[in-house]
Scaffold this motif. Sequence first.
Motif, short mmCIF file in Angstrom:
data_model
loop_
_atom_site.label_atom_id
_atom_site.label_comp_id
_atom_site.label_asym_id
_atom_site.label_seq_id
_atom_site.Cartn_x
_atom_site.Cartn_y
_atom_site.Cartn_z
N ALA A 121 -20.88 -10.13 -4.49
CA ALA A 121 -21.39 -8.75 -4.55
C ALA A 121 -20.40 -7.92 -5.37
N VAL A 122 -20.93 -7.00 -6.18
CA VAL A 122 -20.11 -6.19 -7.07
C VAL A 122 -20.24 -4.72 -6.70
N ARG A 123 -19.11 -4.09 -6.44
CA ARG A 123 -19.05 -2.65 -6.21
C ARG A 123 -18.09 -2.05 -7.23
N PHE A 124 -18.23 -0.78 -7.52
CA PHE A 124 -17.27 -0.13 -8.42
C PHE A 124 -17.20 1.36 -8.10
N ALA A 125 -16.09 1.96 -8.50
CA ALA A 125 -15.89 3.40 -8.29
C ALA A 125 -14.68 3.86 -9.08
N SER A 126 -14.66 5.15 -9.40
CA SER A 126 -13.46 5.78 -9.92
C SER A 126 -12.59 6.15 -8.73
N VAL A 127 -11.28 5.93 -8.84
CA VAL A 127 -10.40 6.17 -7.69
C VAL A 127 -9.02 6.60 -8.18
N GLN A 128 -8.41 7.53 -7.47
CA GLN A 128 -7.05 7.95 -7.79
C GLN A 128 -6.07 7.12 -6.96
N LEU A 129 -5.15 6.42 -7.64
CA LEU A 129 -4.09 5.68 -6.97
C LEU A 129 -2.93 6.63 -6.70
N ASP A 130 -2.56 6.78 -5.44
CA ASP A 130 -1.46 7.67 -5.09
C ASP A 130 -0.11 6.99 -5.34
N GLN A 131 0.93 7.80 -5.49
CA GLN A 131 2.28 7.27 -5.61
C GLN A 131 2.70 6.62 -4.29
N PRO A 132 3.58 5.62 -4.36
CA PRO A 132 4.14 5.06 -3.12
C PRO A 132 4.96 6.11 -2.38
N TRP A 133 5.02 5.98 -1.07
CA TRP A 133 5.83 6.89 -0.27
C TRP A 133 7.29 6.80 -0.70
N ASN A 134 7.98 7.93 -0.73
CA ASN A 134 9.43 8.01 -0.97
C ASN A 134 9.87 7.48 -2.32
#
Length: 211
Positions: A147-160
Amino acid sequence: IESEQHQMHSSLAVLPDGQLLGMLDQHFFQKVKPPRNETRKQRAARWRESDVWQEAVERIEPPVSPCRLIHVADRGSDNLRFMHACVKRRVGFVVRAKSDRRVEEATSKLWTYLGARTIAGETTAWIGTQRNGLGRIVRRGREARLAVRFASVQLDQPWNCHETHDGPLRVNAVYLTELDTPPDVEPIDWMLLTSESVKNFEEAMTVIGYY
């Protein structure tokens, strides 16, 4: 190539149809043994093996237009510094994700966010036979229905680790999950992160084809 002391990172030039053109870059490196009691912040600030992909991006000159260079890499390259380096060099990337990152300003996690998207379509893929270091088969080859899903997504910075990164990055994600997995077999679960356009199922399939 790997020895007791050194490893070699190689970047191959391949056309979308799979034709191999040659070698773009090769570089030897040594693994770094983490210091005892190293914090996550300290680890993010020092050189790590995952940085070899970023360094390759910085060494390889982008091609002259209308050609577009897209760096395709496996889970070892799942590093925001690598993705930001591609953006700065104006080249593309397709990366198989390793980390279940915080996304959308920490309102969700990557796998949860994509898992909630509607299935856009299905595809099939041949999963090759996998052997361990002794040559024994640990996974037999099979054809998998995905099954194929897709989306635009913002990757957050790692903590600290804000001072060691260039900030959050918006990418497109293509998520493949196996349907009707055979008994006693680990299902396929691939998350691809890309700079390339993914506005419909056909474009998602293009990214899958690159990987």
